[in-house]
Design an enzyme around this catalytic site. Structure first.
Site, PDB file in Angstrom:
ATOM      1  N   ASP A  32      -6.718  -6.063   4.616  1.00  0.00           N
ATOM      2  CA  ASP A  32      -6.107  -4.729   4.555  1.00  0.00           C
ATOM      3  C   ASP A  32      -6.161  -4.089   5.936  1.00  0.00           C
ATOM      4  O   ASP A  32      -7.246  -3.867   6.484  1.00  0.00           O
ATOM      5  CB  ASP A  32      -6.895  -3.887   3.539  1.00  0.00           C
ATOM      6  N   HIS A  46      -8.474   1.639  -3.919  1.00  0.00           N
ATOM      7  CA  HIS A  46      -9.387   1.407  -2.792  1.00  0.00           C
ATOM      8  C   HIS A  46     -10.059   2.733  -2.450  1.00  0.00           C
ATOM      9  O   HIS A  46      -9.433   3.629  -1.883  1.00  0.00           O
ATOM     10  CB  HIS A  46      -8.567   0.868  -1.615  1.00  0.00           C
ATOM     11  N   SER A  74       0.844  -1.198   0.000  1.00  0.00           N
ATOM     12  CA  SER A  74       0.000   0.000   0.000  1.00  0.00           C
ATOM     13  C   SER A  74       0.877   1.245   0.000  1.00  0.00           C
ATOM     14  O   SER A  74       1.659   1.476   0.926  1.00  0.00           O
ATOM     15  CB  SER A  74      -0.903   0.003   1.232  1.00  0.00           C
TER      16      SER A  74
HETATM   17  C1  DX5 Z   1      -6.282   1.829   5.752  1.00  0.00           C
HETATM   18  C2  DX5 Z   1      -5.934   1.574   4.320  1.00  0.00           C
HETATM   19  C3  DX5 Z   1      -4.825   0.615   4.177  1.00  0.00           C
HETATM   20  C4  DX5 Z   1      -3.532   1.096   4.752  1.00  0.00           C
HETATM   21  C5  DX5 Z   1      -2.945  -0.068   5.457  1.00  0.00           C
HETATM   22  O1  DX5 Z   1      -7.379   2.621   5.863  1.00  0.00           O
HETATM   23  O2  DX5 Z   1      -7.046   1.055   3.606  1.00  0.00           O
HETATM   24  O3  DX5 Z   1      -4.642   0.160   2.843  1.00  0.00           O
HETATM   25  O4  DX5 Z   1      -2.626   1.576   3.801  1.00  0.00           O
HETATM   26  O5  DX5 Z   1      -1.868   0.357   6.174  1.00  0.00           O
HETATM   27  P1  DX5 Z   1      -1.105  -0.596   7.186  1.00  0.00           P
HETATM   28  O6  DX5 Z   1      -0.694  -1.831   6.427  1.00  0.00           O
HETATM   29  O7  DX5 Z   1       0.036   0.233   7.633  1.00  0.00           O
HETATM   30  O8  DX5 Z   1      -2.068  -0.939   8.296  1.00  0.00           O
HETATM   31 ZN    ZN Z   2      -6.600   0.156   1.571  1.00  0.00          ZN
END
Ligand code: DX5
Ligand code: ZN
Length: 231
Positions: free
Chosen positions: A179, A70, A12
């Site tokens: 996610d 997303h 991400s």
């Molecule tokens: C959160 C996002 C994620 C985010 C995840 O709202 O949808 O895609 O980038 O980040 P990590 O892996 O750091 O929890």
């Molecule tokens: Zn996401």
């Protein structure tokens, strides 16, 4: 199209260094990951703002990965065409949008893009069930969306199991993505529950050697997945 069952890793970009987004996108392209996950936040659906179609368009020529957009947005209907034109290969909308969901699925499909449907931790899985036959992936949020770097919510594992059970029972082919708070250990737990697509921000970008981190996550998830050998 990739069949479900094969493990996919989706770094991400939210966790990348925003002063060097182009270089970071190229680093992801060289990491062996399949998808680049692009989090779009509108300050309404979630209490944060990230970036828009112009950024996705600027990144598009830099690599040939699947761009997985997303949309954490209250009005995704006004953003589908702009993100499609900017180079999204797939777009995920949230089931919390209720009555609009079927129209959104149809619009994404009519733009020729793959369809994802996301569900937040507090939302009942019953809201997802009517749409399963029309989506390419189900995205089980394992944190409350809006910010990277949050702790994985372990109660979401049962949702992954439910999504996998429905898929088997109905003979469907959607991917099960996770996610939020996904790092090596939680990726393995999610794989054991039935997830096959692992979206990870800080869990991957925290490692200087992104390629090694992607390979390790793939190996651990593969080893934990029911009935699958590590790739
Ligand atoms: C959160 C996002 C994620 C985010 C995840 O709202 O949808 O895609 O980038 O980040 P990590 O892996 O750091 O929890
Ligand atoms: Zn996401």
């Amino acid at each position: 199209m990739t069949e479900h069952g094969q493990i996919l890793i989706a770094p991400s970009l939210l966790a990348a260094n925003f002063t060097r987004l182009g270089d970071e996108a190229s680093r992801v392209a060289r990491s062996g990951a399949e998808w680049l996950h692009l989090d779009i936040m509108d300050g309404h659906f979630v209490p944060n703002i990230s970036f828009g179609p112009a950024v996705v368009k600027a990144l598009r020529p830099l690599n040939r990965m699947i761009f997985d957009v997303h949309l954490m947005c209250a009005r995704p209907e006004i953003l589908l065409e702009p993100f499609s034109s900017a180079g999204a290969d797939r777009m995920t909308v949230h089931v919390e949008l209720g009555a609009q969901v079927e129209t959104l699925i149809w619009k994404i499909r009519s733009l020729g893009r793959q369809v994802g449907l996301a569900i937040n931790p507090p939302t009942s899985m019953s809201s997802l069930e009517p749409h399963l036959e029309r989506v390419d992936s189900v995205l089980i949020m394992t944190v409350n969306p809006g910010f990277g770097g949050q702790d994985f919510i372990i109660e979401c594992l049962t949702k992954i199991q439910q999504a996998a059970a429905w898929r088997d029972k109905r003979g469907l082919g959607y991917r099960i993505a996770v996610d939020g708070g996904i790092h090596f250990e939680t990726a393995a737990s999610c794989a054991a529950a039935g997830a096959d697509t692992f979206i990870s921000g800080t869990g991957l970008f925290a490692h200087k050697n992104l390629k090694a981190a992607v390979a390790k996550m793939r190996r651990l998830a593969g080893a934990a997945a029911p009935g699958r050998a590590a790739c």
